[in-house]
Design an enzyme around this catalytic site. Structure first.
Site, PDB file in Angstrom:
ATOM      1  N   LYS A 216       0.822  -1.219   0.000  1.00  0.00           N
ATOM      2  CA  LYS A 216       0.000   0.000   0.000  1.00  0.00           C
ATOM      3  C   LYS A 216       0.852   1.264   0.000  1.00  0.00           C
ATOM      4  O   LYS A 216       1.997   1.283   0.459  1.00  0.00           O
ATOM      5  CB  LYS A 216      -1.017  -0.055   1.132  1.00  0.00           C
ATOM      6  CG  LYS A 216      -2.135  -1.044   0.737  1.00  0.00           C
ATOM      7  CD  LYS A 216      -3.335  -1.074   1.584  1.00  0.00           C
ATOM      8  CE  LYS A 216      -4.327  -2.072   0.958  1.00  0.00           C
ATOM      9  NZ  LYS A 216      -5.342  -2.544   1.898  1.00  0.00           N
ATOM     10  N   ARG A 252      -3.244 -10.231   4.774  1.00  0.00           N
ATOM     11  CA  ARG A 252      -3.655 -10.243   3.366  1.00  0.00           C
ATOM     12  C   ARG A 252      -2.511  -9.672   2.542  1.00  0.00           C
ATOM     13  O   ARG A 252      -2.180  -8.495   2.683  1.00  0.00           O
ATOM     14  CB  ARG A 252      -4.933  -9.406   3.202  1.00  0.00           C
ATOM     15  CG  ARG A 252      -5.498  -9.383   1.795  1.00  0.00           C
ATOM     16  CD  ARG A 252      -6.738  -8.495   1.718  1.00  0.00           C
ATOM     17  NE  ARG A 252      -7.359  -8.522   0.401  1.00  0.00           N
ATOM     18  CZ  ARG A 252      -6.947  -7.780  -0.635  1.00  0.00           C
ATOM     19  NH1 ARG A 252      -5.929  -6.955  -0.503  1.00  0.00           N
ATOM     20  NH2 ARG A 252      -7.569  -7.862  -1.795  1.00  0.00           N
TER      21      ARG A 252
HETATM   22  N1  HH2 Z   1      -7.388  -4.101   0.529  1.00  0.00           N
HETATM   23  C1  HH2 Z   1      -7.738  -4.087  -0.785  1.00  0.00           C
HETATM   24  C2  HH2 Z   1      -8.828  -4.844  -1.239  1.00  0.00           C
HETATM   25  N2  HH2 Z   1      -9.532  -5.624  -0.394  1.00  0.00           N
HETATM   26  N3  HH2 Z   1      -9.898  -6.469   1.775  1.00  0.00           N
HETATM   27  C3  HH2 Z   1      -9.578  -6.510   3.071  1.00  0.00           C
HETATM   28  N4  HH2 Z   1     -10.265  -7.299   3.907  1.00  0.00           N
HETATM   29  N5  HH2 Z   1      -8.529  -5.760   3.581  1.00  0.00           N
HETATM   30  C4  HH2 Z   1      -7.782  -4.954   2.787  1.00  0.00           C
HETATM   31  O1  HH2 Z   1      -6.866  -4.276   3.309  1.00  0.00           O
HETATM   32  C5  HH2 Z   1      -8.102  -4.887   1.397  1.00  0.00           C
HETATM   33  C6  HH2 Z   1      -9.197  -5.673   0.918  1.00  0.00           C
HETATM   34  C7  HH2 Z   1      -6.952  -3.254  -1.727  1.00  0.00           C
HETATM   35  O2  HH2 Z   1      -5.864  -3.984  -2.235  1.00  0.00           O
HETATM   36  P1  HH2 Z   1      -5.876  -4.743  -3.637  1.00  0.00           P
HETATM   37  O3  HH2 Z   1      -6.923  -5.799  -3.660  1.00  0.00           O
HETATM   38  O4  HH2 Z   1      -4.515  -5.216  -3.939  1.00  0.00           O
HETATM   39  O5  HH2 Z   1      -6.187  -3.580  -4.668  1.00  0.00           O
HETATM   40  P2  HH2 Z   1      -7.451  -3.132  -5.511  1.00  0.00           P
HETATM   41  O6  HH2 Z   1      -8.547  -2.770  -4.571  1.00  0.00           O
HETATM   42  O7  HH2 Z   1      -6.929  -1.960  -6.307  1.00  0.00           O
HETATM   43  O8  HH2 Z   1      -7.865  -4.288  -6.384  1.00  0.00           O
END
Ligand code: HH2
Length: 272
Positions: A216, A252
């Site tokens: 992040k 995660r």
């Molecule tokens: N962060 C993201 C998405 N889903 N779910 C939980 N429970 N906790 C988190 O911190 C979290 C999440 C964002 O990260 P990422 O999936 O890599 O990115 P994007 O939302 O751009 O697909």
């Protein structure tokens, strides 16, 4: 079905597979269903306890996609993984969760904590799924414009306590629920750091805590780039280990093998 803390002993790693063109750190990498399924299998082999499959980016500024588009992205991946790889579905939509649960997903990871779709709680309850309730201030399109709290740890804990009570009232068994402070979702770098520093405030709610600091932007900012949109692996591992040491159960992460290795050592050093 096991209580969530037995199904995912501390620490457990949740691998991230974003089947999207625009996720903040891996957009486009896993858009092809075969590539996404292969990545998920590799994460399992590398020690992930579960793989979080998502068809919609929630990065700062993102607009969201329709249920049809989300299904088009994730169904071919879940069909390839069914029965082999433990799957979490990263969605706020009941229709998407229902299909994913039919295809064998065991956990519903909802970044809106059951506020996005009035039918999602019923779908999760009916399927007896595990559920992750995450805190977010605002919505992805605008959440990073000016996040503010009276006291970030107690504000986030109060929100999650209310959402936990809502989920239980909707028929989701408490023993199947975990909570997540939502690193980067309507938070400054300092808010994100304080949430991990004061993870005990969330642990006091009595549920396992999920932390997703992986890649992040706050990590890149801490390292000196005020315009960073991602953070490096080294910093992600430091944040995951710190969160684990403060009591987080599920981490995660995008880079599973490196986190599993680091957490294995951290666990041994903790004498667990
Ligand atoms: N962060 C993201 C998405 N889903 N779910 C939980 N429970 N906790 C988190 O911190 C979290 C999440 C964002 O990260 P990422 O999936 O890599 O990115 P994007 O939302 O751009 O697909």
């Amino acid at each position: 079905m096991l209580p969530i803390e037995e199904r995912f002993p501390r620490p457990s790693v949740m691998g991230v597979v974003n089947v999207t063109p625009d996720s903040f750190s891996d957009g486009g990498v896993h858009l092809d269903p075969a590539a996404a399924a292969a990545a998920a299998r590799r994460m399992l082999a590398d020690g992930a306890a579960i793989v979080d499959v998502g068809g919609e980016s929630t990065r700062p500024g993102s607009e969201g996609v329709s249920a049809d588009e989300e299904l088009r992205r994730i169904v071919p991946v879940l069909e390839r993984l069914a029965g082999d790889v433990p799957v979490s579905i990263d969605t706020a939509k009941a229709e998407v969760a229902r299909r994913a649960l039919d295809l064998g997903a065991e956990l519903v990871n909802d970044v809106t904590a059951l506020r996005g779709d009035p039918e999602l709680a019923g779908v999760a309850a009916g399927a007896g799924a595990y559920v992750c309730l995450m805190h977010m201030q605002g919505e992805p399109r605008t959440m990073q414009l000016d996040p503010s709290y009276d006291d970030v740890a107690s504000d986030v804990a109060a929100f999650l306590e209310e959402r936990l009570a809502f989920a239980v009232a909707q028929g989701i068994r408490e023993e199947r629920i975990c909570l997540d402070p939502g690193i980067g979702f309507g938070k400054t770098t300092e808010h994100n750091l304080e949430l991990v520093r004061r993870l005990d405030v969330l642990l006091a709610l009595g549920r396992p805590v999920v932390v997703g600091f992986s890649r992040k932007s706050s990590l890149g900012r801490l390292l000196g780039d005020p315009r960073a949109t991602t953070g490096p692996l080294s910093a992600s591992i430091a944040a995951a280990v710190a969160a684990y040491e403060r009591g987080a159960t599920i981490l995660r992460v995008h880079d599973v093998r490196e986190h599993v290795e680091a957490l294995t050592v951290a666990r041994a050093l903790a004498g667990a």
